[in-house]
Design an enzyme around this catalytic site. Structure first.
Site, PDB file in Angstrom:
ATOM      1  N   ARG A 260       0.855  -1.106  -0.016  1.00  0.00           N
ATOM      2  CA  ARG A 260      -0.013  -0.203  -0.019  1.00  0.00           C
ATOM      3  C   ARG A 260       0.907   0.952   0.057  1.00  0.00           C
ATOM      4  NH1 ARG A 260      -3.282  -2.794  -1.429  1.00  0.00           N
ATOM      5  NH2 ARG A 260      -5.410  -3.163  -0.640  1.00  0.00           N
ATOM      6  N   GLU A 289      -4.233   7.758  -4.630  1.00  0.00           N
ATOM      7  CA  GLU A 289      -4.621   6.916  -5.934  1.00  0.00           C
ATOM      8  C   GLU A 289      -6.202   7.435  -6.202  1.00  0.00           C
ATOM      9  OE1 GLU A 289      -4.196   2.890  -5.445  1.00  0.00           O
ATOM     10  OE2 GLU A 289      -2.091   2.844  -5.262  1.00  0.00           O
ATOM     11  N   HIS A 317      -1.522   0.196  -9.643  1.00  0.00           N
ATOM     12  CA  HIS A 317      -2.209  -0.540  -8.850  1.00  0.00           C
ATOM     13  C   HIS A 317      -3.084  -1.746  -9.856  1.00  0.00           C
ATOM     14  CE1 HIS A 317      -4.215  -0.586  -4.582  1.00  0.00           C
ATOM     15  NE2 HIS A 317      -4.165  -1.757  -5.114  1.00  0.00           N
TER      16      HIS A 317
END
Length: 363
Positions: A260, A289, A317
């Site tokens: 993360r 994000e 991601h």
């Protein structure tokens, strides 16, 4: 003896399905992020509001009528759930759920489920891709050949790409694993298969006791040549890799964050890369994000004359994406939601999915 449906011998108790709110004849699902993964066919009756994408400021209004909310990565906050008086189930269509306020959900009596370990193979394979792309400078070489005549003029790009000498090969690597759950263990297996001769599994930072099979965190930082970050994002892991750790690393160190954003301090990493203190870095995740120019020190806005961060790769991601992952996510999500509707949350087949239920935090 507890009720054991279908001849099960483990002793789990079948509960009454949760009663529907007054005025509801079936569950109403609000699916906030259909853009990521389509739902499997659900074997219970429901109505649904499906949104391809939802922005944070839209959540509270959209989930008002829901008995079940399905999210993927967007943070459904307590302030949003306060506006959903009939909410019974928050289904996270992903493995990661660090954003979920579990104490709030337990207090409200909201059940929370996720899809654990659905993406282990895909993320492990993606790490290998980022490793080779970073060590071999593949994106930089590709960009140079496609946008300039430098290769034609110099006959070789090797000195430019590796001014300090050729890159390490797999048989010269020491892998440092930070986070040793199913994902870290699978990455270890793949790397040993590639010929990595040494793998160091980091003990928790600051721990006075080093468990068997683990190595002191500081020693892992000093010795490893490639780091993979696969630990959960928790208060104690925010900025786990900061300027002090980056200063301790070897010059040939490669840092790859598969976990993360925020576990690696992005400003400190950008500084280390600009100063050439480590070989390179890659990340599938960012602190903010979706990301783009100007959203993080790692992605400066070149249109404003800001200096590019060298030897950094970002993959937006997408590490989790594969056909197998999508199928697994769908099946686990379907089975967990169905078990909730049917009162089977204690069924051993679905218990691993349950984070909050019956007013208790299960995991």
């Amino acid at each position: 003896m507890a009720d054991t449906p279908n001849g099960d011998s483990t002793g789990w108790t079948l509960q009454k399905p949760p009663p529907l709110p007054e005025g509801y004849s079936k569950h109403h699902i609000v699916f906030l992020e259909a853009v990521h993964v389509p739902l499997a066919e659900l074997p219970f009756e429901f109505t649904m509001d499906k949104y391809e994408r939802t922005f944070p400021e839209q959540i509270a209004e959209r989930i008002k009528p829901a008995t079940i909310v399905i999210s993927n990565v967007i943070n459904v906050k307590p302030s949003d759930m306060d506006q959903a008086p009939h909410l019974q189930l928050l289904a996270v269509l992903a493995t990661g759920m660090a954003w979920v306020d579990k104490p709030y959900c337990a207090k409200r009596g909201i059940t929370v489920v996720n899809t654990p370990s659905a993406n282990i193979d895909a993320v492990s394979e993606h790490f290998i891709g980022l490793y080779f792309a970073s060590r071999k400078r593949i994106p930089q070489i590709d960009h140079s050949v496609k946008t300039s005549d430098e290769w034609i003029k110099t006959n070789s790009l090797s000195k430019k790409m590796w001014p300090d000498g050729p890159p390490l090969g797999c048989k010269q690597e020491t892998l440092g694993i930070i986070g040793y759950g199913a994902l870290g263990q699978n990455i270890e297996r793949l790397c040993r298969g590639l010929g990595f001769p040494e793998v160091l599994v980091a003990e928790r930072k600051g721990s006075a006791k080093v468990r068997e099979g683990r190595v002191d965190f500081g020693e892992v930082i000093r010795r490893s040549t490639t780091f993979v970050i696969v630990c959960p994002k928790e208060p104690e892991t925010i900025n786990l890799i900061d300027e002090a750790e980056l200063n301790m690393m070897r010059k040939e160190a490669l840092v790859i964050n598969m976990a993360r954003g925020g576990i690696v301090n992005e400003a400190a990493l950008a500084k280390a890369l600009k100063e050439g203190r480590i070989f390179g870095a890659a990340a599938d995740v960012l602190d903010t994000e979706p990301g783009g120019p100007g959203t993080t020190p790692l992605l400066p806005d070149l249109s404003k004359g800001e200096e590019e961060v060298p030897n950094f790769i970002v993959s937006a991601h997408v590490a989790w994406i594969s056909g197998v992952t999508v199928q697994t996510l769908q099946v686990i999500n379907r089975d967990a939601m169905t078990a909730f509707v049917e009162g089977r949350m204690y069924d051993p087949k679905v218990k691993a999915c349950v984070a909050v239920h019956d007013g208790r935090i299960w995991k």
